[in-house]
Design a protein around this motif. Sequence first.
Motif, PDB file in Angstrom:
ATOM      1  N   PRO A 170     -49.945  29.170  37.319  1.00  0.00           N
ATOM      2  CA  PRO A 170     -50.419  29.030  35.932  1.00  0.00           C
ATOM      3  C   PRO A 170     -50.085  30.229  35.052  1.00  0.00           C
ATOM      4  CG  PRO A 170     -52.095  28.245  37.460  1.00  0.00           C
ATOM      5  CD  PRO A 170     -51.039  28.890  38.288  1.00  0.00           C
ATOM      6  N   GLY A 171     -50.341  31.434  35.538  1.00  0.00           N
ATOM      7  CA  GLY A 171     -50.032  32.619  34.745  1.00  0.00           C
ATOM      8  C   GLY A 171     -48.543  32.774  34.518  1.00  0.00           C
ATOM      9  N   ALA A 172     -47.749  32.454  35.546  1.00  0.00           N
ATOM     10  CA  ALA A 172     -46.298  32.571  35.403  1.00  0.00           C
ATOM     11  C   ALA A 172     -45.775  31.598  34.355  1.00  0.00           C
ATOM     12  CB  ALA A 172     -45.621  32.327  36.753  1.00  0.00           C
ATOM     13  N   LEU A 173     -46.325  30.394  34.315  1.00  0.00           N
ATOM     14  CA  LEU A 173     -45.865  29.419  33.326  1.00  0.00           C
ATOM     15  C   LEU A 173     -46.164  29.905  31.911  1.00  0.00           C
ATOM     16  CD1 LEU A 173     -44.540  26.707  32.784  1.00  0.00           C
ATOM     17  CD2 LEU A 173     -46.803  25.638  32.949  1.00  0.00           C
ATOM     18  N   LYS A 174     -47.343  30.479  31.719  1.00  0.00           N
ATOM     19  CA  LYS A 174     -47.667  31.035  30.400  1.00  0.00           C
ATOM     20  C   LYS A 174     -46.666  32.113  30.003  1.00  0.00           C
ATOM     21  CE  LYS A 174     -52.713  30.400  30.423  1.00  0.00           C
ATOM     22  NZ  LYS A 174     -54.012  31.125  30.393  1.00  0.00           N
ATOM     23  N   ARG A 175     -46.342  32.976  30.935  1.00  0.00           N
ATOM     24  CA  ARG A 175     -45.405  34.063  30.637  1.00  0.00           C
ATOM     25  C   ARG A 175     -44.005  33.524  30.333  1.00  0.00           C
ATOM     26  NH1 ARG A 175     -48.331  36.283  35.011  1.00  0.00           N
ATOM     27  NH2 ARG A 175     -46.633  35.828  36.478  1.00  0.00           N
ATOM     28  N   LEU A 176     -43.600  32.487  31.054  1.00  0.00           N
ATOM     29  CA  LEU A 176     -42.280  31.905  30.812  1.00  0.00           C
ATOM     30  C   LEU A 176     -42.195  31.278  29.426  1.00  0.00           C
ATOM     31  CD1 LEU A 176     -41.563  30.318  34.305  1.00  0.00           C
ATOM     32  CD2 LEU A 176     -40.266  32.168  33.225  1.00  0.00           C
ATOM     33  N   VAL A 177     -43.242  30.588  29.031  1.00  0.00           N
ATOM     34  CA  VAL A 177     -43.260  29.988  27.691  1.00  0.00           C
ATOM     35  C   VAL A 177     -43.213  31.084  26.630  1.00  0.00           C
ATOM     36  CG1 VAL A 177     -44.651  28.655  26.063  1.00  0.00           C
ATOM     37  CG2 VAL A 177     -44.389  27.861  28.425  1.00  0.00           C
ATOM     38  N   ALA A 178     -43.962  32.162  26.849  1.00  0.00           N
ATOM     39  CA  ALA A 178     -43.939  33.281  25.904  1.00  0.00           C
ATOM     40  C   ALA A 178     -42.557  33.919  25.837  1.00  0.00           C
ATOM     41  CB  ALA A 178     -44.987  34.323  26.307  1.00  0.00           C
ATOM     42  N   ALA A 179     -41.804  33.832  26.946  1.00  0.00           N
ATOM     43  CA  ALA A 179     -40.464  34.421  26.996  1.00  0.00           C
ATOM     44  C   ALA A 179     -39.392  33.485  26.452  1.00  0.00           C
ATOM     45  CB  ALA A 179     -40.122  34.806  28.429  1.00  0.00           C
ATOM     46  N   GLY A 180     -39.777  32.281  26.038  1.00  0.00           N
ATOM     47  CA  GLY A 180     -38.819  31.382  25.417  1.00  0.00           C
ATOM     48  C   GLY A 180     -38.540  30.083  26.137  1.00  0.00           C
ATOM     49  N   ALA A 181     -39.182  29.844  27.276  1.00  0.00           N
ATOM     50  CA  ALA A 181     -38.968  28.576  27.979  1.00  0.00           C
ATOM     51  C   ALA A 181     -39.455  27.419  27.122  1.00  0.00           C
ATOM     52  CB  ALA A 181     -39.705  28.582  29.315  1.00  0.00           C
ATOM     53  N   GLN A 182     -38.641  26.384  27.038  1.00  0.00           N
ATOM     54  CA  GLN A 182     -39.001  25.188  26.277  1.00  0.00           C
ATOM     55  C   GLN A 182     -39.319  24.069  27.264  1.00  0.00           C
ATOM     56  OE1 GLN A 182     -36.517  24.304  22.810  1.00  0.00           O
ATOM     57  NE2 GLN A 182     -35.492  26.289  23.076  1.00  0.00           N
ATOM     58  N   LEU A 183     -40.601  23.778  27.406  1.00  0.00           N
ATOM     59  CA  LEU A 183     -41.033  22.766  28.365  1.00  0.00           C
ATOM     60  C   LEU A 183     -40.650  21.382  27.876  1.00  0.00           C
ATOM     61  CD1 LEU A 183     -44.611  24.042  29.306  1.00  0.00           C
ATOM     62  CD2 LEU A 183     -42.541  24.191  30.677  1.00  0.00           C
ATOM     63  N   ARG A 184     -40.087  20.589  28.799  1.00  0.00           N
ATOM     64  CA  ARG A 184     -39.688  19.226  28.472  1.00  0.00           C
ATOM     65  C   ARG A 184     -40.026  18.312  29.641  1.00  0.00           C
ATOM     66  NH1 ARG A 184     -38.881  21.576  24.344  1.00  0.00           N
ATOM     67  NH2 ARG A 184     -37.070  21.495  22.942  1.00  0.00           N
ATOM     68  N   PRO A 185     -40.690  17.181  29.373  1.00  0.00           N
ATOM     69  CA  PRO A 185     -40.833  16.183  30.435  1.00  0.00           C
ATOM     70  C   PRO A 185     -39.540  15.391  30.559  1.00  0.00           C
ATOM     71  CG  PRO A 185     -41.855  15.373  28.437  1.00  0.00           C
ATOM     72  CD  PRO A 185     -41.363  16.762  28.125  1.00  0.00           C
ATOM     73  N   PHE A 186     -39.190  14.996  31.780  1.00  0.00           N
ATOM     74  CA  PHE A 186     -38.047  14.106  31.924  1.00  0.00           C
ATOM     75  C   PHE A 186     -38.342  12.799  31.185  1.00  0.00           C
ATOM     76  CE2 PHE A 186     -36.886  16.459  35.930  1.00  0.00           C
ATOM     77  CZ  PHE A 186     -35.619  16.866  35.498  1.00  0.00           C
ATOM     78  N   PRO A 187     -37.397  12.269  30.424  1.00  0.00           N
ATOM     79  CA  PRO A 187     -37.609  10.978  29.757  1.00  0.00           C
ATOM     80  C   PRO A 187     -37.935   9.888  30.779  1.00  0.00           C
ATOM     81  CG  PRO A 187     -35.650  12.056  28.900  1.00  0.00           C
ATOM     82  CD  PRO A 187     -36.078  12.849  30.096  1.00  0.00           C
ATOM     83  N   GLN A 188     -38.697   8.905  30.336  1.00  0.00           N
ATOM     84  CA  GLN A 188     -39.130   7.856  31.252  1.00  0.00           C
ATOM     85  C   GLN A 188     -37.954   7.079  31.832  1.00  0.00           C
ATOM     86  OE1 GLN A 188     -42.419   7.911  31.777  1.00  0.00           O
ATOM     87  NE2 GLN A 188     -42.239   6.467  33.473  1.00  0.00           N
ATOM     88  N   ASP A 189     -36.892   6.886  31.035  1.00  0.00           N
ATOM     89  CA  ASP A 189     -35.758   6.136  31.575  1.00  0.00           C
ATOM     90  C   ASP A 189     -35.036   6.937  32.658  1.00  0.00           C
ATOM     91  OD1 ASP A 189     -34.522   7.882  29.534  1.00  0.00           O
ATOM     92  OD2 ASP A 189     -32.707   6.715  29.918  1.00  0.00           O
ATOM     93  N   VAL A 190     -35.069   8.267  32.580  1.00  0.00           N
ATOM     94  CA  VAL A 190     -34.484   9.097  33.631  1.00  0.00           C
ATOM     95  C   VAL A 190     -35.296   8.951  34.914  1.00  0.00           C
ATOM     96  CG1 VAL A 190     -34.059  11.478  34.366  1.00  0.00           C
ATOM     97  CG2 VAL A 190     -33.403  10.741  32.060  1.00  0.00           C
ATOM     98  N   LEU A 191     -36.621   8.967  34.778  1.00  0.00           N
ATOM     99  CA  LEU A 191     -37.473   8.808  35.960  1.00  0.00           C
ATOM    100  C   LEU A 191     -37.272   7.434  36.596  1.00  0.00           C
ATOM    101  CD1 LEU A 191     -40.788  10.459  34.682  1.00  0.00           C
ATOM    102  CD2 LEU A 191     -39.161  11.413  36.318  1.00  0.00           C
TER     103      LEU A 191
END
Length: 368
Positions: free
Chosen positions: A285-306
């Motif tokens: 959890p803490g690492a994810l927060k830090r990654l987002v602060a560092a510029g990571a752009q979270l994206r869910p895979f589109p439903q058609d890809v899944l």
Amino acid sequence: MDRRRFIRAGTLGAAGAAGLAAPALAQGAPQVRWRCTSAFPKALETLYGGAEDIARFVREATDGAFDIQTFADGEIVPAAQAADAAIGGTVQMCHVASYDYVAKDPTYALGAAVPFALNARGMAAWLYSGGGVDLLNEFFAGQGLHYLPGGNTGTQMGGWFRREINATQDLKGLKMRVSGLAAQVLGRLGVQPQAVGANDIPAALEQGTIDAAEWIGPYDDEKLNLVKVAPFYYYPGWWEGSLTLSFLINKGEYDRLPASYRSILATAARAATIEMQAKYDFRNPGALKRLVAAGAQLRPFPQDVLNASFDAANQVYGEINGQNLPFKKIFDSMMAFRAETYLYQQVPEYTFDTFMMIKQREGALGGK
């Protein structure tokens, strides 16, 4: 109760009940010296730590009579050769993600992770209570190995991409670092799977040798600094609803162990598995927060890809099942439990988790 006393209590209880003190038993125990080669570098200490944990627990439980030395990727053999080193007796055991050896036999993957299978809780239930460990050992015995689960990462992230994936067609021609049966599944969707070691992933992304890479999850991905070279961070890692790491042990060496040592080894492997998952659950959890602060752009895979990936996975499974009876026997057992566990989990687990996640988004749980 400390770990050493706990493991002793679980494995040597019969001797204790008969009045034999543990130190006296340890004094008469045979001296065993093993080497364990890991597929992971020491810098990824949560993964590499699985081997260190089992070694420590075994050493503590036997007062040092059973000693396992651990070696990182490349110190004895590279990761790709770890299983062969255990089979051939260069080392007594290795600590690996067994799906990395699907070229030997796709059944290896079932001891680790396959696409759209079980989450960590379901995998533990199937392995320990559903006969999974025994079924896997029927197969691994024919490989000259004994199998013990050796850690779990939980559900992984889907990886880092240099460009966005908006539809299944965006996967065509994508060069991606991916392993296991996921490589075969994604290959059906136009992805070009690439074999790249953990330490080489950042440079390969930066240089454009690959367009995307999956590794583990936020804590380890942060250590590799992947956010600097591929900003789009996709989820979920549908090919690893959980990754169970494996201790693959030379079968002859395992069979020569006293029964008490085999029991201690199995108990220590369970403890190492719990330790690894707890570390990832606490650190991610803490690492994810830090990654987002560092510029990571979270994206869910589109439903058609899944959906396309799910269908491709079933095609791959159908072909393997038609050609590989050991795979089919284990796979059928796992998939039968998959249907049951997701039926159950959607009643209490899903509803509780969903409610609590809503409260987290509302800010009702505190924290930052």
